[in-house]
Design a protein around this motif. Structure first.
Motif, PDB file in Angstrom:
ATOM      1  N   ILE A 145       0.852  -1.198   0.000  1.00  0.00           N
ATOM      2  CA  ILE A 145       0.000   0.000   0.000  1.00  0.00           C
ATOM      3  C   ILE A 145       0.891   1.253   0.000  1.00  0.00           C
ATOM      4  O   ILE A 145       0.647   2.207  -0.741  1.00  0.00           O
ATOM      5  CB  ILE A 145      -0.970   0.013   1.210  1.00  0.00           C
ATOM      6  N   ALA A 146       1.945   1.231   0.804  1.00  0.00           N
ATOM      7  CA  ALA A 146       2.864   2.373   0.859  1.00  0.00           C
ATOM      8  C   ALA A 146       3.480   2.610  -0.522  1.00  0.00           C
ATOM      9  O   ALA A 146       3.595   3.743  -0.985  1.00  0.00           O
ATOM     10  CB  ALA A 146       3.939   2.139   1.910  1.00  0.00           C
ATOM     11  N   MET A 187       0.975   4.245  -2.739  1.00  0.00           N
ATOM     12  CA  MET A 187       0.694   5.642  -2.339  1.00  0.00           C
ATOM     13  C   MET A 187       1.816   6.614  -2.640  1.00  0.00           C
ATOM     14  O   MET A 187       1.589   7.824  -2.729  1.00  0.00           O
ATOM     15  CB  MET A 187       0.512   5.721  -0.816  1.00  0.00           C
ATOM     16  N   GLU A 188       3.028   6.084  -2.740  1.00  0.00           N
ATOM     17  CA  GLU A 188       4.227   6.925  -2.669  1.00  0.00           C
ATOM     18  C   GLU A 188       4.170   8.188  -3.520  1.00  0.00           C
ATOM     19  O   GLU A 188       4.511   9.274  -3.065  1.00  0.00           O
ATOM     20  CB  GLU A 188       5.459   6.089  -3.034  1.00  0.00           C
ATOM     21  N   LYS A 189       3.741   8.048  -4.757  1.00  0.00           N
ATOM     22  CA  LYS A 189       3.761   9.203  -5.661  1.00  0.00           C
ATOM     23  C   LYS A 189       2.378   9.806  -5.877  1.00  0.00           C
ATOM     24  O   LYS A 189       2.175  10.607  -6.791  1.00  0.00           O
ATOM     25  CB  LYS A 189       4.373   8.797  -7.009  1.00  0.00           C
ATOM     26  N   LYS A 190       1.415   9.417  -5.044  1.00  0.00           N
ATOM     27  CA  LYS A 190       0.051   9.893  -5.250  1.00  0.00           C
ATOM     28  C   LYS A 190      -0.155  11.279  -4.646  1.00  0.00           C
ATOM     29  O   LYS A 190       0.584  11.718  -3.774  1.00  0.00           O
ATOM     30  CB  LYS A 190      -0.954   8.914  -4.626  1.00  0.00           C
ATOM     31  N   VAL A 237      -5.252  10.351  -1.919  1.00  0.00           N
ATOM     32  CA  VAL A 237      -5.210   9.709  -0.596  1.00  0.00           C
ATOM     33  C   VAL A 237      -6.517   9.953   0.155  1.00  0.00           C
ATOM     34  O   VAL A 237      -7.091   9.030   0.743  1.00  0.00           O
ATOM     35  CB  VAL A 237      -4.001  10.218   0.219  1.00  0.00           C
TER      36      VAL A 237
END
Lengths: 162, 163
Positions: B116-117, B120-123, B128
Motif C-alpha cells: 500500500i505504501a 501511495m508513494e507518488k500519489k 489519498v
C-alpha cells in the motif's frame, strides 16, 4: 441484514484504524510523508507530532534499507552558486562504481563552506571550514530541513561516521 | 482438534457474507486468531470470521496455501508475497490489510502495508483523501500554509486521475 456489507460505500468500508495506518505510513519515504501532512489534521499530527511514529519510521527505514542492500552513505558536496541554494549529493556507498547518486537542492545560508563532521540516522552535522568559526549546521537531507547553531567553546575533532 | 492418523485436518471457514471455505489446518494456523481457536478446541465445526468478506477470504486462503507450501526459505517466501500482491488494486489491498489484522497474520500484514505504501508513494493528497475516505478538515488557508511549508514534496506527483 446479510446484505449490509454491500450497502457500505467503499471509502467508508476502507476506514483504516489508526494502528494499521501507522504501519503503512512508516514505510513511506520522507518526501511522501511531508506531502501527506496536507491530507488532514489527524494525518499531520501522526506524521509531525508523534515521537513514537518518528522512531518507528526510522527503524523501518533502516530495515528496508538493509534488506534491499541500500547502505546509503552521505557523500556531500556543496556548490555555492550565488543563489540561496547548495547542492547536496547523496551517494549510495554500495554503488560507488555505478555512480548512482541522488542530488537535492538544499536551502542554506551562503558563504558557510561547510564540511561534514559526522552523520547518524540520516542527519549530518556540518561545520564551516574556517577553523575559528564556531558555526555548526545540523541538517536532515530527507526533509530538507536544517538548524544552524554556534558552539560557545572550541572543540577539536576528526570527522567520523556514526 | 487433533488428527489421529496421517490425514491432514481440514477446517471450514465462514465469511461474513456466508461463504464457506475449506482449508488445511496446517495452512490456516498461519493466522494466530485461527490457531488460538484450534488450540482451544473451538474449531470443530465452522469457524465464523465476522470481519472478512468472501472475496477477501478467498484471496487470503490462496495466500495461506501458497506460502505454507514453500519450505523455510525467506527469499522464496518474499518473492511469493511480491508476486501475490503485484496485481492487486488499492481496494483489494485495503480489504486484505484489515483481514490480515483481524486474522493476526503479521507476515501478510507487513507485506500488504508495504505494498500500500508503494502504491501511495507518488500519489496526490486528493487521491489519498478519496481512497482512505478522509474528510479534509483544513480551512483553505490552513491547507495552503501546510502545502507551502514543503513545496518541493509536490514535485513529481502523479496526475490525479484516480486509477
Amino acid at each position: 441484514m446479510e446484505k449490509r456489507q454491500k450497502l457500505i460505500a467503499p471509502a467508508e468500508r476502507h476506514h483504516i484504524p489508526h494502528e494499521i495506518l501507522e504501519n503503512i505510513l512508516c514505510r513511506l519515504p520522507a518526501k511522501s510523508l511531508l506531502r501527506f501532512k496536507a491530507v488532514s489534521k489527524s494525518w499531520k499530527s501522526i506524521i509531525c507530532d508523534d515521537p513514537g511514529f518518528s522512531d518507528v519510521h526510522l527503524r523501518q527505514s533502516k530495515i528496508s534499507a538493509s534488506s534491499s542492500n541500500k547502505n546509503l552513505m552521505f557523500w556531500i558536496e556543496t556548490y555555492p552558486n550565488g543563489n540561496k541554494t547548495n547542492l547536496i549529493t547523496l551517494q549510495d556507498f554500495e554503488s560507488m562504481k555505478s555512480r548512482k547518486r541522488k542530488q537535492i537542492e538544499f536551502p542554506m545560508e551562503q558563504g558557510l563552506h561547510l564540511e561534514v563532521l559526522c552523520h547518524c540516522d540520516g542527519l549530518a552535522l556540518r561545520r564551516t571550514r574556517k577553523a575559528k568559526d564556531k558555526t555548526y549546521v545540523l541538517c536532515n537531507p530527507s526533509s530538507r530541513t536544517w538548524v544552524q547553531f554556534r558552539c560557545p567553546y572550541r572543540i577539536y575533532h576528526r570527522p567520523r561516521c556514526g | 482438534m487433533a488428527a489421529e492418523t496421517g490425514t491432514p485436518t481440514t477446517l471450514t471457514l465462514k465469511s461474513n457474507d456466508d461463504e464457506l471455505f475449506s482449508v488445511a489446518e496446517s495452512a490456516a494456523i498461519l493466522s494466530v486468531t485461527i490457531r488460538n481457536m484450534v488450540e482451544d478446541g473451538c474449531a470443530g465445526g465452522v469457524i465464523p470470521l465476522d470481519n472478512v468478506d468472501g472475496k477477501t477470504l478467498a484471496s487470503v486462503i490462496t495466500y495461506m496455501n501458497g506460502i505454507s507450501a514453500i519450505p523455510a526459505d525467506e527469499e522464496k517466501k518474499k518473492s511469493y508475497r511480491d508476486k501475490f500482491l503485484s496485481d492487486k488494486d488499492f481496494e483489494t489491498l485495503a480489504d486484505m490489510v484489515l483481514a490480515a489484522n483481524y486474522l493476526n497474520m503479521s507476515c501478510l500484514m507487513d507485506a500488504v502495508s508495504a505494498k500500500i505504501a508503494q502504491v501511495m508513494e507518488k500519489k496526490s493528497v486528493g487521491w489519498v483523501r478519496r481512497k482512505f475516505g478522509i474528510e479534509n478538515d483544513y480551512t483553505p488557508e490552513e491547507e495552503a500554509a501546510v502545502k507551502e511549508e514543503h513545496k518541493w514534496t509536490f514535485e513529481g506527483v502523479e496526475t490525479d486521475d484516480d486509477n
